[in-house]
Design a protein around this motif. Structure first.
Motif, PDB file in Angstrom:
ATOM      1  N   PRO A 181      92.921   1.083   3.447  1.00 46.57           N
ATOM      2  CA  PRO A 181      92.970  -0.044   4.101  1.00 46.57           C
ATOM      3  C   PRO A 181      91.742  -0.998   3.538  1.00 46.57           C
ATOM      4  CG  PRO A 181      91.880   1.158   5.607  1.00 46.57           C
ATOM      5  CD  PRO A 181      92.431   2.164   4.367  1.00 46.57           C
ATOM      6  N   ASP A 182      90.589  -0.597   3.089  1.00 43.08           N
ATOM      7  CA  ASP A 182      89.511  -1.289   2.970  1.00 43.08           C
ATOM      8  C   ASP A 182      89.574  -1.681   1.242  1.00 43.08           C
ATOM      9  OD1 ASP A 182      89.131   1.187   2.661  1.00 43.08           O
ATOM     10  OD2 ASP A 182      87.369   1.461   3.310  1.00 43.08           O
ATOM     11  N   CYS A 183      90.537  -1.424   0.587  1.00 42.18           N
ATOM     12  CA  CYS A 183      90.728  -1.673  -0.829  1.00 42.18           C
ATOM     13  C   CYS A 183      90.867  -3.350  -1.126  1.00 42.18           C
ATOM     14  CB  CYS A 183      91.677  -1.085  -1.561  1.00 42.18           C
ATOM     15  SG  CYS A 183      91.161   0.800  -1.669  1.00 42.18           S
ATOM     16  N   ASN A 184      90.330  -3.786  -2.305  1.00 46.85           N
ATOM     17  CA  ASN A 184      90.733  -5.094  -2.709  1.00 46.85           C
ATOM     18  C   ASN A 184      91.793  -4.905  -3.737  1.00 46.85           C
ATOM     19  OD1 ASN A 184      89.120  -4.184  -4.939  1.00 46.85           O
ATOM     20  ND2 ASN A 184      87.369  -5.471  -4.193  1.00 46.85           N
ATOM     21  N   PHE A 239      91.638   1.854  -5.318  1.00 43.00           N
ATOM     22  CA  PHE A 239      90.713   2.866  -4.823  1.00 43.00           C
ATOM     23  C   PHE A 239      89.546   3.061  -5.817  1.00 43.00           C
ATOM     24  CE2 PHE A 239      92.769   5.263  -7.685  1.00 43.00           C
ATOM     25  CZ  PHE A 239      92.614   6.836  -7.499  1.00 43.00           C
ATOM     26  N   ILE A 240      89.932   2.611  -6.890  1.00 44.60           N
ATOM     27  CA  ILE A 240      88.732   2.842  -8.122  1.00 44.60           C
ATOM     28  C   ILE A 240      87.578   1.937  -7.784  1.00 44.60           C
ATOM     29  CG2 ILE A 240      90.456   3.750  -9.848  1.00 44.60           C
ATOM     30  CD1 ILE A 240      89.912   1.021 -11.144  1.00 44.60           C
ATOM     31  N   ASP A 241      87.735   1.151  -6.874  1.00 42.93           N
ATOM     32  CA  ASP A 241      86.468   0.202  -6.491  1.00 42.93           C
ATOM     33  C   ASP A 241      85.828   0.802  -5.128  1.00 42.93           C
ATOM     34  OD1 ASP A 241      86.766  -1.818  -8.436  1.00 42.93           O
ATOM     35  OD2 ASP A 241      87.042  -3.358  -6.941  1.00 42.93           O
ATOM     36  N   LEU A 242      86.303   1.850  -4.814  1.00 41.00           N
ATOM     37  CA  LEU A 242      85.707   2.405  -3.412  1.00 41.00           C
ATOM     38  C   LEU A 242      84.650   3.295  -3.685  1.00 41.00           C
ATOM     39  CD1 LEU A 242      88.843   3.627  -1.416  1.00 41.00           C
ATOM     40  CD2 LEU A 242      87.315   1.677  -0.784  1.00 41.00           C
ATOM     41  N   PRO A 243      83.403   3.155  -3.067  1.00 45.27           N
ATOM     42  CA  PRO A 243      82.169   4.062  -3.629  1.00 45.27           C
ATOM     43  C   PRO A 243      82.447   5.600  -3.366  1.00 45.27           C
ATOM     44  CG  PRO A 243      82.121   3.107  -1.416  1.00 45.27           C
ATOM     45  CD  PRO A 243      83.181   2.292  -1.848  1.00 45.27           C
ATOM     46  N   PRO A 295      83.951  -2.072  -1.159  1.00 46.56           N
ATOM     47  CA  PRO A 295      84.304  -1.748  -2.423  1.00 46.56           C
ATOM     48  C   PRO A 295      83.522  -2.441  -3.313  1.00 46.56           C
ATOM     49  CG  PRO A 295      86.414  -2.605  -1.201  1.00 46.56           C
ATOM     50  CD  PRO A 295      85.167  -2.843  -0.276  1.00 46.56           C
ATOM     51  N   ASP A 296      83.034  -1.639  -4.423  1.00 45.49           N
ATOM     52  CA  ASP A 296      82.476  -2.322  -5.595  1.00 45.49           C
ATOM     53  C   ASP A 296      83.033  -3.273  -6.372  1.00 45.49           C
ATOM     54  OD1 ASP A 296      80.045  -0.651  -5.112  1.00 45.49           O
ATOM     55  OD2 ASP A 296      81.161   1.073  -6.094  1.00 45.49           O
ATOM     56  N   SER A 297      82.959  -4.524  -6.002  1.00 46.59           N
ATOM     57  CA  SER A 297      83.958  -5.719  -6.656  1.00 46.59           C
ATOM     58  C   SER A 297      83.140  -6.212  -7.810  1.00 46.59           C
ATOM     59  CB  SER A 297      84.091  -6.537  -5.298  1.00 46.59           C
ATOM     60  OG  SER A 297      84.827  -5.963  -4.457  1.00 46.59           O
ATOM     61  N   TRP A 298      83.061  -5.621  -8.975  1.00 49.48           N
ATOM     62  CA  TRP A 298      82.349  -6.252 -10.101  1.00 49.48           C
ATOM     63  C   TRP A 298      83.106  -7.514 -10.785  1.00 49.48           C
ATOM     64  CZ3 TRP A 298      79.292  -2.374 -13.434  1.00 49.48           C
ATOM     65  CH2 TRP A 298      78.401  -1.599 -12.664  1.00 49.48           C
ATOM     66  N   GLY A 299      84.494  -7.492 -10.582  1.00 48.65           N
ATOM     67  CA  GLY A 299      85.392  -8.574 -10.862  1.00 48.65           C
ATOM     68  C   GLY A 299      85.407  -8.708 -12.417  1.00 48.65           C
ATOM     69  N   VAL A 300      85.425  -7.611 -13.028  1.00 44.07           N
ATOM     70  CA  VAL A 300      85.729  -7.484 -14.528  1.00 44.07           C
ATOM     71  C   VAL A 300      87.080  -7.062 -14.702  1.00 44.07           C
ATOM     72  CG1 VAL A 300      83.241  -7.171 -15.108  1.00 44.07           C
ATOM     73  CG2 VAL A 300      84.844  -5.331 -14.819  1.00 44.07           C
ATOM     74  N   THR A 301      87.575  -7.757 -15.798  1.00 40.72           N
ATOM     75  CA  THR A 301      88.921  -6.940 -16.311  1.00 40.72           C
ATOM     76  C   THR A 301      89.086  -7.354 -17.770  1.00 40.72           C
ATOM     77  OG1 THR A 301      91.303  -6.916 -15.828  1.00 40.72           O
ATOM     78  CG2 THR A 301      90.534  -9.233 -15.684  1.00 40.72           C
ATOM     79  N   ARG A 302      90.497  -7.126 -18.366  1.00 40.90           N
ATOM     80  CA  ARG A 302      90.588  -7.445 -19.735  1.00 40.90           C
ATOM     81  C   ARG A 302      89.850  -8.620 -20.495  1.00 40.90           C
ATOM     82  NH1 ARG A 302      94.660  -9.506 -23.587  1.00 40.90           N
ATOM     83  NH2 ARG A 302      94.810  -7.760 -25.309  1.00 40.90           N
ATOM     84  N   THR A 346      72.896  -3.077  -6.446  1.00 35.19           N
ATOM     85  CA  THR A 346      72.946  -4.432  -5.900  1.00 35.19           C
ATOM     86  C   THR A 346      74.222  -4.690  -5.192  1.00 35.19           C
ATOM     87  OG1 THR A 346      73.861  -5.787  -7.925  1.00 35.19           O
ATOM     88  CG2 THR A 346      71.558  -5.370  -7.740  1.00 35.19           C
ATOM     89  N   HIS A 347      75.043  -3.802  -5.072  1.00 35.03           N
ATOM     90  CA  HIS A 347      76.564  -3.807  -4.591  1.00 35.03           C
ATOM     91  C   HIS A 347      76.561  -3.103  -3.254  1.00 35.03           C
ATOM     92  CE1 HIS A 347      77.596  -5.652  -8.173  1.00 35.03           C
ATOM     93  NE2 HIS A 347      78.915  -6.014  -7.721  1.00 35.03           N
TER      94      HIS A 347
END
Length: 346
Positions: free
Chosen positions: A196-199, A203-207, A312-319, A345-346
């Motif tokens: 429920p806490d994913c963005n 789930f790959i952003d979850l710690p 979540p570790d929201s690094w905001g990177v994509t292709r 820092t996250h």
């Protein structure tokens, strides 16, 4: 082979070849030492799936997934050539249909479908997206429309999110397809983890990803609810992805036994809804031998001081981002240090 067999006994109708990420560019990525070629792995996977499928009434599906080459901004021609190499094996091994799965970007999924449909066999396409859409913000409905127009007969989602989130996303796909005046069949293969806490990226952003996810695992009773929700939503290709064990698939099959007309072979080994507890030595455990007990249970985690949700570790990177450029050389310590520093820092 045994894993296929356990899923077959649990009620699975499809033996999906173990070809996830089995493309040469993935096998060569980040310093892997190649002992086998992609073709050899894909061939062995097809043989195992077919052997077990023949033990029961099951189909074999050959699957391709997203590629490091796409993340590195290779052209459509180059990425399609990777899918074609896998498809050549599936064609030789005469799989029953094809699956394009685990795509974060609908553009790459469309390329995969365009290659897979060349054989004339049915093509299913599933994206690892949630209600927010793909990594470039394309909505679930629009993603589904693009996949159907590319040639997919079955569309849906797999991985990255929990069952009910995935069912919600497929409903959005269905709405988009119907609004566009198109028709399709629908599929869902979610995680067996609560997320429920994913963005947007799941789930790959979850710690906890990937080695600390066990506290989030769904119970078999959660799977009953999922199967019913999916069926009621009009989804008929109902399965699972990361975290799913055979007993989870058995729960899905048992929930849908009235519609399917039979129970899976594995149901011979236990009582439905805890009925086997009727024989327990302790009376309070015998009192749990009923459906309403397990359906209403709110399981405790047993982990004092642990938060119920994660950030979540929201690094905001994509292709297209420099940090996602892939390489054949092993990741160096110099490359890892800035990643470690940034993660603090996250």
């Amino acid at each position: 082979r045994q894993l296929h067999r356990e899923f077959l006994r649990a009620g699975a109708n499809i033996m999906q070849t173990f070809t996830f990420y089995a493309s040469d560019d993935k096998l060569e990525n980040r310093g892997n030492k190649l002992s086998y070629t992609g073709a050899q792995i894909n061939e062995a996977a097809c043989d195992l799936a077919r052997e077990v499928a023949n033990e029961g009434d099951a189909l074999v599906a050959g699957g391709v997934s997203q590629t490091p080459s796409y993340l590195s901004c290779k052209s459509g021609t180059e990425v399609k050539a990777i899918f074609k190499k896998q498809l050549d094996v599936f064609t030789r091994k005469n799989v029953d249909f094809h699956i394009a799965e685990y795509f974060e970007h609908v553009e790459e999924a469309v390329w995969a479908v365009e290659v897979l449909k060349e054989t004339g066999k049915p093509v299913a396409a599933s994206l690892c997206i949630g209600p927010e859409g793909d990594m470039h913000g394309v909505s679930p409905g629009e993603c589904a429309v693009r996949l159907i127009k590319a040639g997919a007969q079955i569309v849906g989602v797999n991985c990255h999110f929990d069952p009910l989130t995935c069912v919600k996303t497929v409903k959005m796909m269905k709405e988009g397809v119907e609004k566009a005046g198109l028709k399709a069949h629908y599929m869902v293969q979610p995680l067996a983890f609560h997320t429920p806490d994913c963005n947007c990226q799941g789930f790959i952003d979850l710690p906890e990803f990937p080695f600390g996810l066990e506290p989030r695992i769904l119970t078999r009773w959660d799977m009953h609810k999922y199967a019913r929700e999916a069926y009621n939503a009009g989804i008929r290709f109902i399965g699972g992805c990361c975290g799913f064990e055979p007993y989870h698939i058995r729960a899905v099959a048992e929930e849908l036994a009235p519609e399917r007309g039979f129970l899976p072979a594995a149901s011979e080994k236990h009582g439905l809804w805890g009925a086997g507890l009727e024989m327990h030595t302790k009376p309070w455990v015998r009192a749990r031998a009923r459906r309403d007990y397990w359906e209403s249970l709110k399981p405790a985690s047993g982990r004092p001081l642990c938060a119920s949700l994660s950030s979540p570790d929201s690094w905001g990177v994509t292709r297209g981002d420099a940090e996602l450029m892939q390489q054949k050389e092993a990741t160096s310590k110099d490359q890892l240090k800035p990643l470690f520093d940034r993660s603090k820092t996250h």
